[in-house]
Design a protein around this motif. Structure first.
Motif, PDB file in Angstrom:
ATOM      1  N   PHE A  47      -4.103  -4.586  -5.514  1.00  0.00           N
ATOM      2  CA  PHE A  47      -2.753  -4.014  -5.438  1.00  0.00           C
ATOM      3  C   PHE A  47      -1.873  -4.815  -4.479  1.00  0.00           C
ATOM      4  CE2 PHE A  47      -0.086  -0.880  -3.090  1.00  0.00           C
ATOM      5  CZ  PHE A  47       0.799  -0.592  -4.098  1.00  0.00           C
ATOM      6  N   LEU A  91       5.646   1.413  -8.262  1.00  0.00           N
ATOM      7  CA  LEU A  91       6.208   1.262  -6.917  1.00  0.00           C
ATOM      8  C   LEU A  91       6.972  -0.050  -6.735  1.00  0.00           C
ATOM      9  CD1 LEU A  91       3.186   2.644  -4.870  1.00  0.00           C
ATOM     10  CD2 LEU A  91       5.337   3.786  -5.333  1.00  0.00           C
TER      11      LEU A  91
ATOM     12  N   TRP B  25       7.283 -11.742  -0.676  1.00  0.00           N
ATOM     13  CA  TRP B  25       7.185 -10.817  -1.793  1.00  0.00           C
ATOM     14  C   TRP B  25       6.988 -11.581  -3.081  1.00  0.00           C
ATOM     15  CZ3 TRP B  25       5.799  -7.209   0.876  1.00  0.00           C
ATOM     16  CH2 TRP B  25       6.494  -6.750   1.988  1.00  0.00           C
ATOM     17  N   ALA B  26       6.505 -10.874  -4.047  1.00  0.00           N
ATOM     18  CA  ALA B  26       6.021 -11.547  -5.247  1.00  0.00           C
ATOM     19  C   ALA B  26       7.123 -11.853  -6.231  1.00  0.00           C
ATOM     20  CB  ALA B  26       4.957 -10.703  -5.901  1.00  0.00           C
ATOM     21  N   ILE B 147      11.329  -4.139  -2.520  1.00  0.00           N
ATOM     22  CA  ILE B 147      10.005  -3.569  -2.288  1.00  0.00           C
ATOM     23  C   ILE B 147       9.934  -3.124  -0.833  1.00  0.00           C
ATOM     24  CG2 ILE B 147       7.550  -4.078  -2.166  1.00  0.00           C
ATOM     25  CD1 ILE B 147       8.060  -6.145  -4.362  1.00  0.00           C
ATOM     26  N   ASN B 151       6.377   1.918   0.133  1.00  0.00           N
ATOM     27  CA  ASN B 151       5.777   1.870  -1.202  1.00  0.00           C
ATOM     28  C   ASN B 151       4.384   1.265  -1.162  1.00  0.00           C
ATOM     29  OD1 ASN B 151       8.007   2.993  -2.280  1.00  0.00           O
ATOM     30  ND2 ASN B 151       8.847   1.112  -3.130  1.00  0.00           N
ATOM     31  N   ILE B 152       4.222   0.224  -0.341  1.00  0.00           N
ATOM     32  CA  ILE B 152       2.905  -0.408  -0.222  1.00  0.00           C
ATOM     33  C   ILE B 152       1.921   0.585   0.369  1.00  0.00           C
ATOM     34  CG2 ILE B 152       1.645  -2.313   0.825  1.00  0.00           C
ATOM     35  CD1 ILE B 152       4.326  -3.805   0.975  1.00  0.00           C
ATOM     36  N   ALA B 154       2.167   3.819   0.400  1.00  0.00           N
ATOM     37  CA  ALA B 154       1.957   4.895  -0.567  1.00  0.00           C
ATOM     38  C   ALA B 154       0.922   4.486  -1.608  1.00  0.00           C
ATOM     39  CB  ALA B 154       3.274   5.257  -1.247  1.00  0.00           C
ATOM     40  N   GLY B 155       1.027   3.254  -2.099  1.00  0.00           N
ATOM     41  CA  GLY B 155       0.074   2.781  -3.097  1.00  0.00           C
ATOM     42  C   GLY B 155      -1.339   2.763  -2.554  1.00  0.00           C
ATOM     43  N   LEU B 156      -1.497   2.255  -1.330  1.00  0.00           N
ATOM     44  CA  LEU B 156      -2.834   2.196  -0.730  1.00  0.00           C
ATOM     45  C   LEU B 156      -3.398   3.601  -0.555  1.00  0.00           C
ATOM     46  CD1 LEU B 156      -2.336  -0.641   1.906  1.00  0.00           C
ATOM     47  CD2 LEU B 156      -3.506  -0.751  -0.279  1.00  0.00           C
ATOM     48  N   PHE B 158      -2.638   6.218  -2.284  1.00  0.00           N
ATOM     49  CA  PHE B 158      -2.949   6.727  -3.622  1.00  0.00           C
ATOM     50  C   PHE B 158      -4.324   6.232  -4.080  1.00  0.00           C
ATOM     51  CE2 PHE B 158      -2.619   7.281  -8.135  1.00  0.00           C
ATOM     52  CZ  PHE B 158      -1.804   8.386  -8.287  1.00  0.00           C
ATOM     53  N   ILE B 159      -4.599   4.955  -3.818  1.00  0.00           N
ATOM     54  CA  ILE B 159      -5.883   4.382  -4.247  1.00  0.00           C
ATOM     55  C   ILE B 159      -7.036   5.058  -3.506  1.00  0.00           C
ATOM     56  CG2 ILE B 159      -7.292   2.290  -4.169  1.00  0.00           C
ATOM     57  CD1 ILE B 159      -4.636   0.750  -4.678  1.00  0.00           C
ATOM     58  N   LEU B 162      -7.492   8.492  -4.948  1.00  0.00           N
ATOM     59  CA  LEU B 162      -8.082   8.460  -6.283  1.00  0.00           C
ATOM     60  C   LEU B 162      -9.577   8.183  -6.214  1.00  0.00           C
ATOM     61  CD1 LEU B 162      -6.613   8.883  -8.945  1.00  0.00           C
ATOM     62  CD2 LEU B 162      -6.670   6.423  -9.267  1.00  0.00           C
ATOM     63  N   ALA B 163      -9.967   7.226  -5.364  1.00  0.00           N
ATOM     64  CA  ALA B 163     -11.395   6.921  -5.207  1.00  0.00           C
ATOM     65  C   ALA B 163     -12.122   8.154  -4.675  1.00  0.00           C
ATOM     66  CB  ALA B 163     -11.579   5.731  -4.268  1.00  0.00           C
ATOM     67  N   TRP B 166     -12.526  10.719  -7.407  1.00  0.00           N
ATOM     68  CA  TRP B 166     -13.564  10.315  -8.361  1.00  0.00           C
ATOM     69  C   TRP B 166     -14.957  10.577  -7.777  1.00  0.00           C
ATOM     70  CZ3 TRP B 166     -13.949   9.748 -13.287  1.00  0.00           C
ATOM     71  CH2 TRP B 166     -14.998   9.026 -13.861  1.00  0.00           C
ATOM     72  N   VAL B 167     -15.142  10.250  -6.504  1.00  0.00           N
ATOM     73  CA  VAL B 167     -16.425  10.522  -5.836  1.00  0.00           C
ATOM     74  C   VAL B 167     -16.710  12.017  -5.871  1.00  0.00           C
ATOM     75  CG1 VAL B 167     -17.611  10.527  -3.604  1.00  0.00           C
ATOM     76  CG2 VAL B 167     -16.382   8.496  -4.333  1.00  0.00           C
ATOM     77  N   ARG B 170     -17.706  13.134  -9.360  1.00  0.00           N
ATOM     78  CA  ARG B 170     -19.065  12.690  -9.691  1.00  0.00           C
ATOM     79  C   ARG B 170     -20.091  13.540  -8.939  1.00  0.00           C
ATOM     80  NH1 ARG B 170     -20.237  10.091 -13.923  1.00  0.00           N
ATOM     81  NH2 ARG B 170     -22.113   9.404 -12.862  1.00  0.00           N
TER      82      ARG B 170
END
Lengths: 203, 176
Positions: A47, A91, B25-26, B147, B151-152, B154-156, B158-159, B162-163, B166-167, B170
């Motif tokens: 990401f 995002l 930035w990309a 950017i 936002n960065i 927030a994304g981290l 979120f990940i 989510l992990a 999922w754990v 399971r």
């Protein structure tokens, strides 16, 4: 490396979405429970990697790290790349929601292919050999991704993009080198310290 | 020789080298455009805010018919001359599947007043205001498309969440 909204035709978008959905299902089934935290960490890396940008001539390219995801996760690279791309689209505005499936395929298929090549006869490798293979996987995954991206553009709009593939590959040479260096270094380090993480259980 | 190097230093060195080359930035294409006195002017740039030079920019009307094509100049700027009001779609097309679009509404100039002289003044005034507002509009549009650090983060987050989910899922299935 992200394809933007409104570039691909509807059949290519639909095909990409279906392929991506199938591959994500396979990846989630193949992801063992004890590797979920590692998958999450690689997802975070993928990401953020797209924000590290290297100026190349007039244009700029950014790290992808799909080769590293593939080598460490095998098929499980698909759900990882899917989540990272979804967040990048929401995002950062890279790619988009309608092209998400196509972008997942463009970056995920090379990851799985490189993972298969990396793990062929792996048990006999020294850390240096593993690092070298990792570097090849990192660089190769970018090259394959560009091939797939060009294929998707060509399927959507005819021949217009084919002449560009040479220049696009050339423009991505530095990012291939950077990917190869990062992937090779990480794999070398893991092969020396935590060889079990590189076990081919996931492919 | 290489044995003296501790393994963890190698990725660190690589990351530092890349950082020194230019962590920024990309590479996503962005386009901003605003009406001007006699047309539409705008800028195309990448998401790291470097100008996108030599990219193709297309102008479509509300019905989707292509009206004009131009190339961005050195600082990523482009201009379309227009004689009619209405809704327009500006599309910037980069290489490698990059594309960005924005809608622009070119409003009518103020209705003509009683005397032709007053109408002329109104038109000039409107043109002047549009010219003065142009940089401000561009800044706002660019700021919207930037950017941001949150936002960065927030994304981290979120990940991680989510992990974790999922754990949990399971574990619940494994336990029950």
């Amino acid at each position: 490396m992200h394809i933007s909204e409104g570039v691909l035709s509807v059949p290519v978008l639909a095909g990409g979405a279906m392929l991506a959905a199938g591959a994500i299902a396979v990846g989630l089934k193949k992801l063992p429970d004890e590797r979920i935290p590692q998958a999450g960490m690689l997802c975070a890396m993928f990401f953020v990697a797209s924000l590290i940008h290297l100026p190349v001539g007039v244009s700029a390219v950014h790290l992808v790290l799909n080769g590293l995801c593939g080598v460490l996760l095998g098929w499980a690279a698909f759900p990882v790349i899917a989540v990272a791309l979804l967040l990048q689209a929401l995002l950062f505005g890279f790619g988009g929601l309608s092209v998400l499936g196509a972008n997942i395929v463009v970056m995920g298929v090379p990851a799985v292919l490189c993972s298969c090549l990396f793990h062929a006869g792996f048990s006999t490798l020294t850390p240096h050999q593993a690092g070298l293979r990792g570097a090849l996987a990192g660089g190769g995954a970018v090259a394959l991704g560009i091939g797939l991206m060009t294929l998707a553009l060509w399927l959507s709009s005819g021949t217009a993009y084919w002449p560009l593939i040479g220049t696009v590959l050339l423009a991505h040479l530095p990012v291939m080198a950077a990917e190869a260096a990062v992937t090779g270094a990480v794999v070398f380090l893991l092969a020396r310290t935590r060889p079990t993480l590189l076990a081919p259980a996931l492919t | 020789m290489i044995r003296n190097v501790r393994p963890w230093r190698i990725p660190l060195a690589v990351v530092l080298t890349i950082g020194a080359v230019g962590a920024g930035w990309a590479h996503g294409l962005r386009v901003v455009a605003a009406p001007q006195a006699d047309g539409i002017a705008g800028r195309a740039f990448y998401s790291d805010e470097t100008p996108a030079t030599g990219e193709t920019v297309l102008l479509f009307d509300a019905g989707g018919a292509r009206l004009a094509t131009t190339q961005t100049v050195d600082d990523g700027r482009f201009v379309f001359a227009l004689s009619r009001h209405g809704e327009y779609l500006v599309v910037a097309e980069g290489e490698e599947g990059h594309r960005a679009e924005t809608r622009v509404r070119v409003g009518p100039l103020p209705p003509s007043a009683a005397s032709p002289v007053a109408a002329l003044d109104d038109a000039r005034l409107a043109a002047l205001i549009r010219g003065e507002l142009q940089p401000l509009r561009e800044d706002i549009a660019r700021y919207e498309k930037r950017i941001r650090l949150q936002n960065i983060v927030a994304g981290l987050g979120f990940i991680v969440g989510l992990a974790g989910a999922w754990v949990w899922w399971r574990a619940r299935r494994g336990g029950g």
